[in-house]
Design a protein around this motif. Structure first.
Motif, PDB file in Angstrom:
ATOM      1  N   HIS A   1      -4.611   4.745  40.734  1.00  0.00           N
ATOM      2  CA  HIS A   1      -3.597   4.546  39.689  1.00  0.00           C
ATOM      3  C   HIS A   1      -4.026   5.196  38.370  1.00  0.00           C
ATOM      4  O   HIS A   1      -3.199   5.717  37.630  1.00  0.00           O
ATOM      5  CB  HIS A   1      -3.334   3.053  39.479  1.00  0.00           C
TER       6      HIS A   1
ATOM      7  N   ASP B   1       2.892   2.985  44.179  1.00  0.00           N
ATOM      8  CA  ASP B   1       1.888   3.470  45.131  1.00  0.00           C
ATOM      9  C   ASP B   1       2.294   4.791  45.783  1.00  0.00           C
ATOM     10  O   ASP B   1       3.432   4.960  46.221  1.00  0.00           O
ATOM     11  CB  ASP B   1       1.657   2.397  46.206  1.00  0.00           C
TER      12      ASP B   1
ATOM     13  N   HIS C   1      -8.143   1.899  45.203  1.00  0.00           N
ATOM     14  CA  HIS C   1      -6.715   1.988  44.878  1.00  0.00           C
ATOM     15  C   HIS C   1      -6.463   2.028  43.365  1.00  0.00           C
ATOM     16  O   HIS C   1      -5.615   2.780  42.887  1.00  0.00           O
ATOM     17  CB  HIS C   1      -6.002   0.789  45.510  1.00  0.00           C
TER      18      HIS C   1
HETATM   19 ZN    ZN Z   1      -0.768  -0.031  43.423  1.00  0.00          ZN
END
Ligand code: ZN
Ligand code: KG4
Length: 338
Positions: free
Chosen positions: A115, A302, A111
């Motif tokens: 980013h 996100d 994750h």
């Molecule tokens: Zn995040």
């Protein structure tokens, strides 16, 4: 190369179709904020259920909006960690199913790497090395990236993550959830110099952060004022708190870039949507001849496009993830290098 990106690590169900890690063909984000708001934070079990309900129709819609079918996909990228395990499992299971059914390579993505790679969507970017500041609801980290996909963790928070601190102060101020955008908005009308809150670890000489002392200082300030019969102005409180967080982030990030001798800073994570951080870091870096990149606002929080972009960068190098990969809630970006 057309890559599907699936992200379900926390409280957004997100699916995107991205071409060559740059061109966003579709990018759908279904926020669960309404599900969690009344609890003042993300409830893991509710998050998993909401992902299950939202994901399948979103997969169909993302492909349709991108003008492709599942057969046109060249890769399926999915967040395998870090995050909430039940939430991650929903995305990982779906990605495996698409990969198996269409005989398309699967690529598991961290994750946090997503980013970072959000920075290159639409705009590309200079070659590494970089220093990355990762600030989200769950993380505060400074990372040296000497080359693609190699991470040397320089430091991180000793207690609260940046987004978590925003969320906690917003809750204390009765502003709502999530707190970051609400404090950002309120702070625009306030004076950042009204209250001088502590800048924890500003001069600690390392790359670590601590935010729990600031949180306590804000709470203590409000209580002391109230005890003296004064009501602090919420705008000034928000602006002064935000300034203390951003000041330390900017100073430490620019110093890390300088000390590592890199010419580019990459910002990643939900807190990078913060207008004051975006405003203050550019001149501070420019003064040291360092360039700053940050994703567009909707790519800071996100989303699936960042997962597709990071996955693409690994797929083009021939990397593949086996179909028996497991979700890993504590997946590290890199082991700290000695
Ligand atoms: Zn995040
Ligand atoms: O990256 P993200 O969407 O999810 C995680 O991976 O955690 O980050 C969410 C965090 C939340 O804590 C939210 O309050 C914060 O990002 N955030 C902001 C802003 N927009 C979102 N914090 C400060 N200022 C903002 N404008």
């Amino acid at each position: 190369m057309i890559v599907l990106g699936i992200e379900t690590s926390c409280d957004e169900t997100a699916v995107a179709v991205v071409e060559d890690g740059r061109g966003v063909r579709s990018n759908l984000v279904s926020s669960q904020i309404d599900v969690h708001r009344r609890f003042g934070g993300v409830v893991p079990e509710l998050a998993s259920r909401a992902h299950v309900e939202a994901l399948n129709p979103m997969l169909d819609q993302a492909l349709a909006e991108a003008g492709v079918t599942a057969r046109d996909l060249d890769g399926v990228a999915v967040t395998v960690g870090p995050g909430l395990v039940g939430a991650l499992l929903v995305g990982v299971a779906a990605a495996k199913a698409v990969s198996l059914a269409t005989d398309t390579p699967l690529i598991g993505v961290n994750h946090l790497e997503g980013h970072i790679y959000a920075n290159f969507i639409e705009q590309g970017g200079p070659e590494p090395p970089y220093v990355c500041l990762l600030v989200s609801g769950g993380h505060t980290m400074l990372v040296h990236m000497p080359e693609e996909h190699r991470y040397e963790v320089l430091g991180g928070t000793l207690d609260d993550a940046a987004g978590e601190a925003f969320d906690k102060i917003a809750r204390f101020m009765d502003l709502g959830f999530p707190g970051g955008p609400l404090i950002d908005e309120l702070a625009r009308k306030g004076d950042p110099d009204a209250i001088r809150f502590p800048r924890a670890m500003l001069d600690s000489g390392d790359y670590d952060f601590s935010l729990s002392g600031l949180k306590t200082a804000v709470i203590r300030y409000v209580r002391t004022e109230r005890a003296a019969g004064r009501e602090p102005k919420p705008e000034d409180l928000a602006a002064s708190f935000q300034e203390a967080v951003v000041d330390v982030e900017v100073a430490k990030t620019v110093r890390a870039a300088k000390e590592k001798g890199v010419g580019t800073i990459l910002l990643g994570g939900g807190v990078v949507a913060n207008s004051r951080l975006r405003e203050l870091i550019e001149p501070a870096a420019k003064a040291e001849d360092i360039e700053v990149m940050f994703p567009s606002l909707e790519l800071c929080t996100d989303n699936g496009a960042m997962i597709a972009a990071a996955g693409w960068s690994r797929l083009v190098r021939g990397e593949r993830t086996p179909l028996d990969v497991r979700a890993d809630p504590g997946l590290p970006l890199a082991q700290a290098m000695a």
